[in-house]
Design an enzyme around this catalytic site. Sequence first.
Site, PDB file in Angstrom:
ATOM      1  N   GLU A 176       0.810  -1.217   0.000  1.00 19.07           N
ATOM      2  CA  GLU A 176       0.000   0.000   0.000  1.00 19.07           C
ATOM      3  C   GLU A 176       0.847   1.272   0.000  1.00 19.07           C
ATOM      4  OE1 GLU A 176      -2.924  -0.024  -0.681  1.00 19.07           O
ATOM      5  OE2 GLU A 176      -4.103  -1.563   0.329  1.00 19.07           O
ATOM      6  N   HIS A 219      -3.133   2.814   8.216  1.00 14.59           N
ATOM      7  CA  HIS A 219      -4.162   2.078   7.461  1.00 14.59           C
ATOM      8  C   HIS A 219      -4.449   0.769   8.173  1.00 14.59           C
ATOM      9  CE1 HIS A 219      -6.359  -0.100   4.489  1.00 14.59           C
ATOM     10  NE2 HIS A 219      -5.332  -0.849   4.111  1.00 14.59           N
ATOM     11  N   HIS A 225      -7.469  -2.624   8.988  1.00 12.52           N
ATOM     12  CA  HIS A 225      -8.628  -3.406   8.562  1.00 12.52           C
ATOM     13  C   HIS A 225      -9.493  -3.685   9.781  1.00 12.52           C
ATOM     14  CE1 HIS A 225      -6.274  -5.202   4.865  1.00 12.52           C
ATOM     15  NE2 HIS A 225      -6.352  -3.883   4.850  1.00 12.52           N
ATOM     16  N   HIS A 270     -12.839  -2.731   2.396  1.00 13.34           N
ATOM     17  CA  HIS A 270     -11.406  -2.837   2.653  1.00 13.34           C
ATOM     18  C   HIS A 270     -11.040  -2.483   4.090  1.00 13.34           C
ATOM     19  CE1 HIS A 270      -7.164  -1.965   0.794  1.00 13.34           C
ATOM     20  NE2 HIS A 270      -7.057  -2.411   2.030  1.00 13.34           N
TER      21      HIS A 270
END
Length: 215
Positions: free
Chosen positions: A74, A92, A94, A154
């Site tokens: 990413e 980031h 999840h 996502h």
Amino acid sequence: MLLAEQRRLLCEYGHRAAATGLVVGTAGNLSVRAGDLVAVTPSGVSLDRLEPESCPVVDIEGHLVEGDLRPSSETPMHLAVYTTTGAGAVVHTHSVFGTVVATTMSELPPIHYNVLLLGGTVRVAEYATYGTPELAASVRAALKDRRAALLANHGGVTIGDDLDGAFEATRLLEWLCEVYVRAKGVGEPRVLTEEQLAAVVRRAFDPPTFPRRED
């Protein structure tokens, strides 16, 4: 070792993200910027097992500057965020509730005034395959004037002046998503109006004063 302190902080906050359930296994990634260099978590390594020397350093164009492991897949998304915002760090994840909202909604509405700490209603970036320029562009658009965005089907991404700020934004985003999901299980959540949110802003900039007691 280049960016030794930044790489140490990546491990510290990566471990915290794993310990608090914001990521599972190798999912999720973090980065921190120092000038034209970015330290980022590596690809394929669980965040709870990070070591400073395992975190690669890239330049702002994505060229590997130092490190033996591949940067996170990413990384293009992180670099796109840095080139269009004043962020010093990107997180980031999840996370469970963030991903639930990102899978079912087009935005996270302002169900609590603390959403203002993230810039307002949280947008859901259009779906694109992870690690692609399309996802990077979608996230960049969703983050305009915001500190957080959700990624369709996502997860979520947050930014801050430093890793502590970005991580706290992630924790707040997950809390807001959890409140929304749990509220939906009880009924239809009330959404704050623009007028109500504006009143919160006015209150923040004009706090009440309290008269001093005369003894």
